[in-house]
Design a protein around this motif. Structure first.
Motif, short mmCIF file in Angstrom:
data_model
loop_
_atom_site.label_atom_id
_atom_site.label_comp_id
_atom_site.label_asym_id
_atom_site.label_seq_id
_atom_site.Cartn_x
_atom_site.Cartn_y
_atom_site.Cartn_z
N ALA A 150 0.88 -1.17 0.00
CA ALA A 150 0.00 0.00 0.00
C ALA A 150 0.91 1.22 0.00
CB ALA A 150 -0.92 0.00 1.21
N VAL A 151 1.17 1.75 -1.17
CA VAL A 151 2.19 2.80 -1.33
C VAL A 151 1.52 4.15 -1.52
CG1 VAL A 151 4.21 3.55 -2.65
CG2 VAL A 151 3.75 1.10 -2.34
N ASP A 152 1.42 4.92 -0.43
CA ASP A 152 0.92 6.28 -0.52
C ASP A 152 2.11 7.24 -0.54
OD1 ASP A 152 1.86 6.27 2.07
OD2 ASP A 152 -0.03 6.93 2.99
N ALA A 153 1.85 8.55 -0.44
CA ALA A 153 2.93 9.53 -0.52
C ALA A 153 3.93 9.36 0.62
CB ALA A 153 2.35 10.94 -0.51
N ASN A 154 3.44 9.01 1.82
CA ASN A 154 4.36 8.80 2.94
C ASN A 154 5.29 7.62 2.68
OD1 ASN A 154 3.59 10.89 4.72
ND2 ASN A 154 1.79 9.73 5.36
N VAL A 155 4.72 6.54 2.17
CA VAL A 155 5.52 5.34 1.90
C VAL A 155 6.51 5.61 0.75
CG1 VAL A 155 5.42 2.93 1.15
CG2 VAL A 155 3.77 3.80 2.82
N GLU A 156 6.06 6.32 -0.27
CA GLU A 156 6.97 6.69 -1.36
C GLU A 156 8.19 7.42 -0.82
OE1 GLU A 156 3.83 7.35 -5.09
OE2 GLU A 156 4.68 9.07 -4.01
N ARG A 157 7.96 8.36 0.07
CA ARG A 157 9.06 9.16 0.61
C ARG A 157 10.01 8.29 1.45
NH1 ARG A 157 6.04 12.53 2.32
NH2 ARG A 157 5.90 12.04 4.55
N VAL A 158 9.47 7.43 2.30
CA VAL A 158 10.32 6.57 3.13
C VAL A 158 11.18 5.66 2.26
CG1 VAL A 158 10.29 4.66 4.79
CG2 VAL A 158 8.77 6.63 5.13
N LEU A 159 10.57 5.01 1.30
CA LEU A 159 11.31 4.04 0.48
C LEU A 159 12.26 4.73 -0.48
CD1 LEU A 159 8.54 1.40 -0.30
CD2 LEU A 159 10.27 1.38 1.51
N ALA A 160 11.89 5.91 -0.98
CA ALA A 160 12.80 6.65 -1.87
C ALA A 160 14.07 7.05 -1.13
CB ALA A 160 12.11 7.87 -2.45
N ARG A 161 13.95 7.41 0.14
CA ARG A 161 15.12 7.77 0.94
C ARG A 161 15.88 6.53 1.38
NH1 ARG A 161 12.01 12.54 4.42
NH2 ARG A 161 12.35 14.19 2.87
N LEU A 162 15.15 5.52 1.78
CA LEU A 162 15.80 4.30 2.25
C LEU A 162 16.69 3.71 1.16
CD1 LEU A 162 15.84 2.19 4.62
CD2 LEU A 162 14.03 0.99 3.38
N THR A 163 16.25 3.78 -0.09
CA THR A 163 16.98 3.16 -1.21
C THR A 163 17.76 4.17 -2.05
OG1 THR A 163 15.09 3.39 -2.71
CG2 THR A 163 15.21 1.38 -1.38
N ASN A 164 17.59 5.49 -1.75
CA ASN A 164 18.19 6.56 -2.56
C ASN A 164 17.71 6.46 -4.01
OD1 ASN A 164 19.73 8.91 -2.98
ND2 ASN A 164 21.40 7.69 -3.83
N LEU A 165 16.41 6.44 -4.19
CA LEU A 165 15.82 6.37 -5.52
C LEU A 165 16.05 7.69 -6.25
CD1 LEU A 165 14.00 4.95 -7.62
CD2 LEU A 165 12.04 5.92 -6.39
N GLU A 166 16.67 7.62 -7.42
CA GLU A 166 17.01 8.82 -8.18
C GLU A 166 16.04 9.07 -9.33
OE1 GLU A 166 21.46 9.62 -8.54
OE2 GLU A 166 21.41 7.44 -8.36
N LEU A 167 14.76 8.96 -8.99
CA LEU A 167 13.69 9.24 -9.95
C LEU A 167 12.57 9.95 -9.21
CD1 LEU A 167 13.36 5.82 -11.83
CD2 LEU A 167 14.07 7.98 -12.88
N PRO A 168 11.82 10.84 -9.88
CA PRO A 168 10.61 11.38 -9.25
C PRO A 168 9.62 10.26 -8.95
CG PRO A 168 11.21 12.65 -11.21
CD PRO A 168 12.06 11.42 -11.22
N ALA A 169 8.91 10.37 -7.85
CA ALA A 169 7.99 9.30 -7.44
C ALA A 169 6.90 9.07 -8.47
CB ALA A 169 7.39 9.63 -6.08
N ARG A 170 6.58 10.08 -9.28
CA ARG A 170 5.52 9.92 -10.27
C ARG A 170 5.99 9.20 -11.54
NH1 ARG A 170 3.08 15.90 -10.70
NH2 ARG A 170 5.19 16.45 -10.06
N ASP A 171 7.28 9.01 -11.69
CA ASP A 171 7.82 8.30 -12.85
C ASP A 171 7.31 6.85 -12.82
OD1 ASP A 171 9.85 6.52 -14.26
OD2 ASP A 171 10.60 8.50 -14.82
N PRO A 172 6.83 6.32 -13.94
CA PRO A 172 6.31 4.94 -13.94
C PRO A 172 7.32 3.92 -13.43
CG PRO A 172 5.69 6.06 -15.96
CD PRO A 172 6.63 6.98 -15.24
N ARG A 173 8.61 4.10 -13.77
CA ARG A 173 9.63 3.16 -13.27
C ARG A 173 9.75 3.25 -11.76
NH1 ARG A 173 14.44 5.59 -16.27
NH2 ARG A 173 13.10 7.39 -15.95
N ALA A 174 9.65 4.47 -11.23
CA ALA A 174 9.72 4.64 -9.78
C ALA A 174 8.52 3.98 -9.11
CB ALA A 174 9.77 6.12 -9.44
#
Length: 381
Positions: A150-174
């Motif tokens: 269940a990935v909402d905006a809060n979860v997107e932010r946590v996981l993007a930081r945890l993994t250092n995701l270098e894409l905007p959260a709205r990108d389909p790959r992200a």
């Protein structure tokens, strides 16, 4: 984008101890979890309502609305019997009114076709009005403890930081990466607590602009923190265009009452009530716009009596300044024609609380009900 370019943006999870991450997060959640009303029973109907209310709305605003909703509609059957007007009035002030209408429609479907129960399978949930992939995942995991992300905006932010995701959260790959990362982290039999823990961490600790990294139970695992870029994740997408509007609206007074009208189903704020008015055209004064809008919408000639109040509010990408006026018939009383509405009526000030209005109009009402001039104008109308 080449495979090599994609690899630079989508992190490799092979080096992360996913089991340790989950255990640390669950230990933190056991002591940090907030006492929220839908967490007391995990009734599927309660979870569904809470998740729909929480879409694009902060938790502290949702709790009192949820409690009032459950007091009036304690189950799907009572909601399915409700009128749209009643639902919208109860939803008033929460914004994004389509969510309330979707809940009403979903209740009808569930009572007619599913025995008045919220189902646990994803495909059926996704057929319900207002239920998308996130809400379906939240209901399945939180209400039924099924291993669904269940990935909402809060979860997107946590996981993007945890993994250092270098894409905007709205990108389909992200989106795909975040969904699969969340799925891979869910411990067996703990989906309910784990998904809520991720959301809670994002809401309380992993904040958008000022993350509280020293308080974070996952600080030792967070790649973005180790690189000193936590505040820069997730990457921002293109800025949304902001449109500024000036509007004029009129409180038409007649025989001690005020005129209100109900918006059409395919319009902005469908089904809500309003005072007639609209956007100022180029070169118009608010008073000129008021007179033009009344002629176009209800085929009445009106004259402003006095400015009532100026209110400012926002919805989606719009920033609105609304000039509200007390006004009276200029060409003699006549029946409104309702060219832009499905219903219209004259009501007393005390009756305004029975109808659901958009936020801007409700702010006008709050002001004029305390305005000593209103009683004077009504007496003269």
């Amino acid at each position: 984008m080449s495979r090599a370019d994609n690899a630079r943006h989508v992190p490799d999870m092979a080096g992360m101890d996913q089991r340790a991450v989950a255990e640390r997060l669950l230990d933190w959640f056991a002591s940090a979890r907030r006492d929220l009303p839908w967490r007391r029973t995990y009734d599927p109907y309660h979870v569904l309502v809470s998740e729909v209310m929480l879409q694009q709305t902060q938790m502290e605003r949702v709790v009192p609305y949820f409690l009032r909703w459950m007091d009036r509609f304690p189950d799907l059957e009572s909601l399915a019997r409700a009128s749209e007007d009643e639902v919208l009035r109860l939803w008033e002030g929460l914004g994004y009114y389509s969510r309330g209408r979707s809940l009403l429609a979903a209740a009808g479907v569930l009572v007619r076709e599913h025995g008045g129960a919220v189902p646990d399978d994803r495909e059926t949930l996704l057929t319900l009005p207002g239920v998308g992939p996130y809400t379906a995942g939240a209901v399945r995991s939180v209400a039924f403890n099924l291993p669904e992300p269940a990935v909402d905006a809060n979860v997107e932010r946590v996981l993007a930081r945890l993994t250092n995701l270098e894409l905007p959260a709205r990108d389909p790959r992200a989106k795909e990466f975040l969904r699969e990362t969340a799925r891979g982290l869910i411990p067996e039999g703990r989906a309910r607590d784990f998904n809520q823990a991720l959301m809670e961490l994002g809401a309380l600790v992993c904040l958008p602009r000022t993350p509280r990294c020293p308080e974070c139970p996952l600080a030792g695992f967070c790649v973005a923190r180790s690189l000193g870029v936590a505040e820069l994740r997730p990457l921002a997408g293109p800025p949304k265009e902001v449109v500024r509007l000036r509007m004029a609206s009129g409180l038409l007074l007649r025989d001690g009452r005020l005129y209100i009208q109900k918006r059409r189903p395919n319009d902005v704020w469908p089904g809500l009530w309003e005072f007639p008015g609209g956007v100022l055209e180029e070169g118009e004064s608010p008073e000129q716009a008021l007179a033009r809008e009344f002629r176009e919408e209800v085929e009445l000639d009106v004259r402003p009596l006095a400015p009532a109040v100026e209110v400012r509010y926002s919805y989606t990408r719009y920033r609105v300044t609304m000039h509200a006026f007390y006004c009276a018939d200029a060409g003699g009383p006549a029946a409104p024609r309702m060219n832009e509405a499905v219903d219209g009526r004259f009501v007393t000030p005390g009756e305004l609380s029975r109808y659901a209005f958009p936020a801007g109009h409700r702010r006008v009402i709050s002001f004029v009900l305390d305005d000593p001039r209103l009683k004077e104008f009504l007496a003269r109308s």
